[in-house]
Design a protein around this motif. Sequence first.
Motif, PDB file in Angstrom:
ATOM      1  N   TYR A  27     -44.469 -23.054  13.374  1.00 10.12           N
ATOM      2  CA  TYR A  27     -43.262 -23.174  12.567  1.00 10.12           C
ATOM      3  C   TYR A  27     -43.692 -23.376  11.120  1.00 10.12           C
ATOM      4  O   TYR A  27     -44.672 -24.056  10.841  1.00 10.12           O
ATOM      5  N   SER A  29     -42.518 -22.420   6.622  1.00 12.78           N
ATOM      6  CA  SER A  29     -41.676 -21.696   5.672  1.00 12.78           C
ATOM      7  C   SER A  29     -41.892 -20.205   5.863  1.00 12.78           C
ATOM      8  O   SER A  29     -42.791 -19.772   6.591  1.00 12.78           O
ATOM      9  N   HIS A  30     -41.090 -19.410   5.182  1.00 12.41           N
ATOM     10  CA  HIS A  30     -41.286 -17.957   5.204  1.00 12.41           C
ATOM     11  C   HIS A  30     -41.309 -17.461   3.765  1.00 12.41           C
ATOM     12  O   HIS A  30     -40.281 -17.437   3.091  1.00 12.41           O
ATOM     13  N   CYS A  39     -40.798 -19.434  -0.780  1.00 14.65           N
ATOM     14  CA  CYS A  39     -39.915 -19.512   0.386  1.00 14.65           C
ATOM     15  C   CYS A  39     -38.732 -18.556   0.340  1.00 14.65           C
ATOM     16  O   CYS A  39     -38.441 -17.909  -0.660  1.00 14.65           O
ATOM     17  N   LEU A  43     -36.012 -18.675   8.399  1.00 17.28           N
ATOM     18  CA  LEU A  43     -37.227 -19.119   9.060  1.00 17.28           C
ATOM     19  C   LEU A  43     -37.562 -18.158  10.196  1.00 17.28           C
ATOM     20  O   LEU A  43     -36.668 -17.585  10.818  1.00 17.28           O
ATOM     21  N   ASP A  61     -36.213 -14.100  13.539  1.00 18.11           N
ATOM     22  CA  ASP A  61     -35.603 -15.147  12.728  1.00 18.11           C
ATOM     23  C   ASP A  61     -35.031 -16.238  13.629  1.00 18.11           C
ATOM     24  O   ASP A  61     -34.428 -15.959  14.665  1.00 18.11           O
ATOM     25  N   ALA A  98     -34.986 -29.081   9.209  1.00 19.14           N
ATOM     26  CA  ALA A  98     -35.154 -28.134   8.108  1.00 19.14           C
ATOM     27  C   ALA A  98     -34.895 -28.813   6.769  1.00 19.14           C
ATOM     28  O   ALA A  98     -33.970 -29.624   6.640  1.00 19.14           O
TER      29      ALA A  98
END
Length: 444
Positions: A27, A29-30, A39, A43, A61, A98
């Motif tokens: 898990y 950030s993206h 970011c 996610l 996602d 989150a």
Amino acid sequence: MANPILPCWEHIPDGEPRLFGDRVYLYGSHDKPRSGSFCDTRLKVWSAPVSDLNRWTCHGDSFHVAADDDHPSSVPWEARELYAPDVVEKDGKYYLFAYLFYSRGAIGVSDKPEGPFRLLGPYHWDESIPVPPDFCNNGVFVDPGVLVDDDGSVWIYCGFEWSYVIRTDPEDITKVLPETYRTDIIPRGTDPADFYEACSPRKIGDTYYLIYSPRRGSRLDYCTAPSPAGPFTYRGTIIDNAVDFPGGNDHGGLCRIGDQWYIFYHRMTNGTCYSRQACVEKINILPDGSIPQVEMTSLGFEESLDPYVIRPAYNACVMTGGAIIREYDPMDIVVSDIRSGSVIGFKYFDFGADYSGTSLNLCVKLRGNGESGLIHVRLDDRAGGDEIAVIPFGGSDAVLTARVRNITGRHAVYFVFEDDRPQTDWAGMTDRRLVSFESFVFMK
């Protein structure tokens, strides 16, 4: 697969590894590729089977704070970026914590570790209980790292420049309990080990570990405590992503897979602090609970790299002299901005035993930049190591081959670039970008 551990086009920084069942889930950030900011508003989740840590699967996602063509927003009150989440399992459910960039954070739930996660709600608390003005960065809960203790209690560690811990209500996981709030769990002062961000808690045996990014933000340091609320004692650095590499902030966590412990972290690309990529290194936890610092390598989950397989240059763990990983598009990623004196290094290759005594060919693929020079190829020490080849290159794209002696055993390999002209030429150019490095391979 080497570092980075995910496909080269994927950017998952702030990685929190979690072992659920027979799979490891990552898990984080993206980041957007080639971006100028941190970011995304979504996610993603990746996982790999414990039996094959090089076979990662994208589950798509998992959570959104802005609608796109395929998904509605998961959060009605905010559409800012999502940073540094964590996921824990409790009573058969998987909870996502989150961080919404400087907004009230959110908690989601799913029946599956990969999500997608359904919103439970924002963090909240009994407003009749007075809280200090800096309460978890004014209720933002920056970079939440979550610990489910053996008694089922849920602890949230968070903070930016100030470190905090707080428990949640066992009957309502979105409700935090102000009476359990602690601040400065990592004491503030003037030491460079002072807390900055990136909380990641773990319980190992009877000891509570908190991994974090210190004020000098290229490292992951750690503290330990006898209880989840502290007091925490500084223990040292686990990894620094700026040793012989273009560094920047770091964020990661520990995971035990089988009998081996790993530190997950991220590295920088494109000459920025953005578009970060997930990496991993093996670590040891000693009987006294200490974790000796480890170096960045190219290995990922591998014991050694195979020198007889074409190796992309972006697997480098050493890049000095202004060289950077440059992503032109998902199919075109090179090491660029190589100058005279730049070192591109890879740790470690296993060349095997000497079965034939024959020499090897080293094949190097370069992208020209109108400049010429030399590549010194050395083993184990970039400056004084065994020099196995000197390869001249010109100004155009080229695949160059050099004969080298037979190599056996395990070695780091360094490519040291040299300009074949004086550093100041007739045009006064002193910072020439010589060439880009695409890939290489040793051939028996």
